[in-house]
Scaffold this active site. Sequence first.
Site, PDB file in Angstrom:
ATOM      1  N   GLU A  87      85.132-103.620  44.939  1.00 51.91           N
ATOM      2  CA  GLU A  87      86.370-103.116  45.542  1.00 51.91           C
ATOM      3  C   GLU A  87      87.414-104.184  45.290  1.00 51.91           C
ATOM      4  O   GLU A  87      87.399-105.246  45.916  1.00 51.91           O
ATOM      5  CB  GLU A  87      86.164-102.872  47.029  1.00 51.91           C
ATOM      6  N   CYS A 120      94.657-104.814  50.065  1.00 52.40           N
ATOM      7  CA  CYS A 120      94.400-104.293  48.711  1.00 52.40           C
ATOM      8  C   CYS A 120      95.241-103.072  48.406  1.00 52.40           C
ATOM      9  O   CYS A 120      95.665-102.870  47.280  1.00 52.40           O
ATOM     10  CB  CYS A 120      92.916-103.979  48.560  1.00 52.40           C
TER      11      CYS A 120
END
Length: 490
Positions: free
Chosen positions: A253, A288
């Site tokens: 991720e 993110c």
Amino acid sequence: MKTKQELKQYQNFIGGRLTVSSSGKTMESVDPSTGKAWAQIPLSTQEDVETVVAAARHAFPSWSALSAEERSSYLRRIGDSISVHAEELTKLETRDNGDVIGVAMYLAEALKSVWYDAAGACKECGQGKTVQMGPNSVGYTLREPFGVVLGILPWNAPLFTFTIKAAYALAAGNTVIIKPSQQAAVSSLRYGELLGEILPAGVLNVISGLGREIGDALVANRGVNKVSMTGSGSTAGAILRASAQHPKPSIFELGGKSPNIVFEDADLDKAVDGVIHAIYTSNAGQRCTAGSRILIQRTIFDEMLERITERVKNTIKVGDPMDPASTMGPLSSQDQYEKILSYIELGKKEGGEIVYGGRHGGENIVPEKAELSDGYWVEPTLFKVNSNSLRICQEEIFGPVAVVIPFETEEEAVAIANDTCFGLGAGVWTKNLNLAHRMIRNIESGNVWVNTYSRVGADLPFGGFKESGYGTDSVMDYSREKACVIEIGE
Ligand code: NAD
């Protein structure tokens, strides 16, 4: 300045026990709001890596042999315990990485639902399927755990990333080793200790140390069967190289440079809130999914720009992350601080125009609190640019810095949105349903949000396209499928 003895001490949690590093060495954890050390964490060694892998391997046969109901009941008990510890864990996380307490508290409470969801998923991951193989054969599949799962965490959201990795990996019957970031390990070390009051020894372990030392060694260890890392693309590359000799499945991720696209027919009031929340009040842009590229249709460009800058000025309260009134805290470390300042300088050199912010330093941003003067403070900063090709539009800055880019048509918005190596998230603001569906189809990213931003849910996958990663922290990705065929005799 506190002496070494006055700093709070935290330890690894291995095989059901708190342990110091085998070398006895520690690292300092720095409070980013003050720039001063506040805790000490273990600097673990290769020897500790062997110990933690052995502990997780030892616990695996009995944990994986439990029925789905038994595993589920452990995870449910953890869910029940979260509210008791949420405040303590939140304060540790805020102290460690500077995320404001209001948001961190909300995220900590949300951990409960992840554990409950994982408890419900224990059965699902044991279910295979039957397959037609002809009249004299029976074909079916079994889903099994991998063995020992290694979860490598970033510093920006330790408790959340810890939970989504550990909860689903445990649900599938794996045992787990968590390696938090050296920059924000305290909340994870304490969380591991608290979960250890519920789980059998060795089922969940937490080890702190440097990525390039114990991170690499853990990844390369043959006793580790699957790796899930949340972090940067360069670390993903290091992990792939470290596991090259003994390949193992991985979940990555990674980062993003997400577009937040406002069309002329949007509810502009909501869109203004949406673009601001997507970047500045989301852990000071250190998220993110940060909506760091704001794309605005030319017809409403000037109006939106004015509204955004006004609202940033009037509603964002940059201040002490422990104060519930603060909506944006400091950057999480000195490295981050220097990196963000260098991007602001780069943006100016590249021809970007600062339309808001750009200042830094405690004396400028939080002058009323002398004790915060050495913290890592940067103002919410907005650059107006004319081209998506600038480095500040292409590289993940990971701070409170956004670019605003005009576009004319839907096609141009799609082209700009897709013109990066990343593909993690995208926001679209419009009232036109057809346009919304076309944008969803044409944007290359793992998540698209319409008239909202960064909404995630336990029943939705969360992952990236392109260089934003692959795999998801889901119970299915933590179990593997075995094909079985039985030949039936006469
Ligand atoms: P990072 O890549 O520097 O570090 C992540 C982790 O990897 C740390 O625990 C570090 O110690 C470890 N590590 C470093 N080198 C290693 C090695 N050689 N072998 C094994 N482990 C190693 O990332 P960061 O700075 O902590 O986090 C910020 C990044 O994380 C950003 O790019 C951000 O976008 C990304 N992120 C992604 C998501 C997502 O869900 N997609 C969520 C949060 C953060």
